[in-house]
Scaffold this motif. Structure first.
Motif, short mmCIF file in Angstrom:
data_model
loop_
_atom_site.label_atom_id
_atom_site.label_comp_id
_atom_site.label_asym_id
_atom_site.label_seq_id
_atom_site.Cartn_x
_atom_site.Cartn_y
_atom_site.Cartn_z
N SER A 165 32.99 232.34 116.01
CA SER A 165 31.60 233.74 115.65
C SER A 165 32.70 235.13 115.06
O SER A 165 31.38 235.45 114.26
CB SER A 165 31.07 234.13 117.58
OG SER A 165 32.43 234.93 117.51
N THR A 166 33.30 234.95 115.18
CA THR A 166 34.00 236.15 114.48
C THR A 166 33.93 236.09 112.93
O THR A 166 33.29 237.03 112.10
CB THR A 166 35.65 236.02 114.27
OG1 THR A 166 36.25 235.19 113.98
CG2 THR A 166 36.07 236.41 115.55
N PHE A 167 33.77 235.22 112.26
CA PHE A 167 33.27 235.00 110.87
C PHE A 167 32.18 235.13 110.65
O PHE A 167 31.45 236.27 109.84
CB PHE A 167 33.30 233.63 110.53
CG PHE A 167 33.52 233.12 109.02
CD1 PHE A 167 34.25 233.16 108.29
CD2 PHE A 167 32.14 232.66 108.18
CE1 PHE A 167 34.50 233.37 106.45
CE2 PHE A 167 32.04 232.08 106.57
CZ PHE A 167 33.31 232.55 105.97
N ILE A 168 30.90 235.64 111.51
CA ILE A 168 29.50 235.22 111.05
C ILE A 168 29.58 237.27 111.85
O ILE A 168 29.22 237.74 110.44
CB ILE A 168 28.44 234.42 112.21
CG1 ILE A 168 28.93 233.39 112.19
CG2 ILE A 168 27.64 234.91 112.08
CD1 ILE A 168 27.97 232.24 112.96
N VAL A 169 30.14 237.14 112.62
CA VAL A 169 29.94 238.48 113.11
C VAL A 169 30.51 239.57 112.05
O VAL A 169 30.05 241.03 111.75
CB VAL A 169 30.82 238.64 114.36
CG1 VAL A 169 30.58 240.65 114.96
CG2 VAL A 169 30.50 238.29 115.44
N ASN A 170 31.88 239.43 111.39
CA ASN A 170 31.95 240.16 109.90
C ASN A 170 31.65 240.23 108.99
O ASN A 170 31.80 240.11 107.49
CB ASN A 170 33.47 240.10 110.22
CG ASN A 170 34.48 240.69 111.55
OD1 ASN A 170 33.58 241.83 112.25
ND2 ASN A 170 35.27 239.65 112.54
N GLY A 171 29.97 239.54 108.62
CA GLY A 171 29.50 239.30 107.19
C GLY A 171 29.55 237.70 106.47
O GLY A 171 29.20 237.78 105.84
N GLY A 172 30.17 237.22 107.06
CA GLY A 172 30.27 235.90 106.84
C GLY A 172 28.85 234.21 107.16
O GLY A 172 27.87 234.79 107.92
N THR A 173 29.12 233.60 105.81
CA THR A 173 27.61 232.95 106.88
C THR A 173 28.45 231.15 106.26
O THR A 173 28.64 231.49 105.10
CB THR A 173 26.79 232.64 105.06
OG1 THR A 173 25.98 234.27 105.64
CG2 THR A 173 25.79 232.02 105.89
N TYR A 174 28.27 230.34 107.22
CA TYR A 174 28.31 228.93 106.62
C TYR A 174 27.63 228.59 106.49
O TYR A 174 26.63 227.86 106.46
CB TYR A 174 28.82 228.08 108.27
CG TYR A 174 29.94 229.03 109.18
CD1 TYR A 174 31.19 228.37 108.85
CD2 TYR A 174 30.17 229.81 110.33
CE1 TYR A 174 32.12 228.59 109.31
CE2 TYR A 174 31.63 230.91 111.13
CZ TYR A 174 32.33 230.43 110.11
OH TYR A 174 33.03 230.02 111.02
N ASP A 175 28.32 227.33 104.96
CA ASP A 175 27.67 226.32 104.86
C ASP A 175 27.64 225.22 105.62
O ASP A 175 26.66 224.06 105.12
CB ASP A 175 28.16 226.43 103.12
CG ASP A 175 27.64 227.61 102.54
OD1 ASP A 175 26.86 227.36 102.67
OD2 ASP A 175 28.48 228.71 102.10
N ASN A 176 28.24 224.45 105.66
CA ASN A 176 28.64 223.83 106.98
C ASN A 176 29.66 224.18 107.77
O ASN A 176 30.35 224.35 108.38
CB ASN A 176 29.73 222.51 105.82
CG ASN A 176 29.45 220.83 106.13
OD1 ASN A 176 29.20 220.36 107.12
ND2 ASN A 176 29.31 220.10 105.41
N ILE A 177 29.11 222.67 108.92
CA ILE A 177 29.83 223.07 110.52
C ILE A 177 30.10 220.92 110.50
O ILE A 177 29.13 221.05 111.01
CB ILE A 177 29.88 223.49 111.28
CG1 ILE A 177 29.34 225.19 111.36
CG2 ILE A 177 30.44 223.66 112.32
CD1 ILE A 177 29.00 226.40 112.53
#
Length: 272
Positions: A165-177
Motif C-alpha cells: 500500500s505505501t507504493f500506492i498511497v504515495n503516488g505509485g501504480t502497479y501494472d502487475n502483482i
C-alpha cells in the motif's frame, strides 16, 4: 514518505516494490542480471551498485521521478500468509543469520524469556517442539502488529498489504502483482512486458533463496502448525492480505491462490 522498499533497474526498465519473504532475493537478482548480464556476487540485499534502491540516497530522486510519472512497468510479488509467517519464524527466529548471529540481536532472548519460545539451542540445530514454539511466536507477532508491543512489527511478518500500500498511497501504480506460488509464470509476464539488455531464461537461473539453510527444516505439513486459535491470530493479522491477494484462509494446507488478483480492487482498497 517517498517509496521505501522500492528497487529499480539502472536502465529504468522496471520498478519493483519489495515484499519481504516473497522471492525478493530472486527478483532482485533477475533485475540486476537484466541490466548487466551477470548476477550480483552475494546477497542482492547487500548490493550498493548496479540497482537503484530507495535505501540508497542517490537513487531516491530517480525512483521518485519515475514512479510519480509511472514511467516504467511497476510490479510486486505476494505469498500465502500461512507459509510466509512460517518461513519468517524458521528463518528469522530459529535461524542463524548470514552475519553468524541471531536476527536483531536481543530479539530471540526476549522471545525465549517473555513468550517461552524454543529455537533449537544456540545453533538452532537441536530438536524442539516446532509446533508449540511457532504458536507462541504467533502470539508475539500478533502483539507487535496489534499493539506494537514489545516492539514494532518487523518487516518480515508485517502484513503484505501494508508493504504494497505505501507504493500506492504515495503516488505509485502497479501494472502487475503475481504469486510466489506460480513464480516463473508471474515473473515471465513481467519480463514479457519490458525491454531488457540481457534476456533472462527463468527455467535455467538459480533460485536465490537467501534464507535457505539459516534455520531448522520444517518438520511437519503447514496445516499442522495452525489450530483454531492460530488461524484466528493469522486472520487478525492478515485479513486484508487474504482478501485482496485471493488466498484461502479456511484451509492452511492450500497454499495456492483461489482467484486472480484484481489490480483495480488493490489500488482502491490499499490506496486509502
Amino acid at each position: 514518505m517517498g517509496f521505501p522498499g522500492t528497487w529499480m533497474t539502472e536502465s529504468e526498465s522496471m520498478v519493483y516494490r519489495v515484499v519481504p519473504k516473497c522471492a525478493c532475493s530472486t527478483i532482485g537478482q533477475i533485475m540486476y542480471y537484466s541490466d548487466h548480464g551477470r548476477f550480483f556476487d552475494g546477497d542482492i540485499h547487500d548490493s550498493t551498485e548496479g540497482l537503484h534502491k530507495w535505501a540508497q540516497d542517490a537513487s531516491q530522486p530517480k525512483i521518485e521521478a519515475n514512479v510519480l510519472k509511472h514511467a516504467s512497468y511497476s510490479f510486486t510479488c505476494v505469498r500465502n500468509p500461512y507459509t510466509r509467517i512460517l518461513s519468517s519464524f524458521f528463518d528469522k527466529i530459529c535461524g542463524i543469520q548470514r552475519n553468524g548471529r541471531r536476527y536483531r540481536g536481543n530479539l530471540v532472548p526476549l522471545l525465549i524469556q517473555k513468550y517461552g519460545i524454543d529455537v533449537g539451542g544456540d545453533d538452532g540445530k537441536q530438536e524442539f517442539d516446532q509446533i508449540r514454539s511457532f504458536r507462541r511466536f504467533l502470539l508475539f507477532a500478533r502483539d507487535t502488529i496489534r499493539w506494537r508491543r514489545p516492539m514494532d512489527p518487523d518487516i518480515h511478518w508485517s502484513a503484505m498489504s501494508g508493504h504494497v500500500s505505501t507504493f500506492i498511497v504515495n503516488g505509485g501504480t502497479y501494472d502487475n502483482i503475481f504469486f510466489t506460488e506460480t513464480f516463473n509464470e508471474g515473473m515471465q509476464s513481467v519480463l514479457d512486458a519490458v525491454e531488457v539488455a540481457h534476456p533472462v531464461d527463468l527455467a535455467s537461473i538459480p533460485r536465490f533463496n537467501e534464507s535457505e539453510g539459516h534455520g531448522p527444516k520444517r518438520a511437519h505439513p503447514v496445516a499442522d502448525y495452525f489450530d483454531d486459535l492460530s488461524m484466528h491470530l493469522v486472520y487478525e493479522m492478515y485479513k486484508r492480505d487474504f482478501e485482496v491477494f485471493k488466498y484461502d484462509f479456511e484451509d492452511p494446507s492450500n497454499k495456492m491462490p483461489v482467484g486472480e488478483i484484481d489490480l483495480d480492487e488493490v489500488h482502491k482498497k490499499l490506496g486509502d
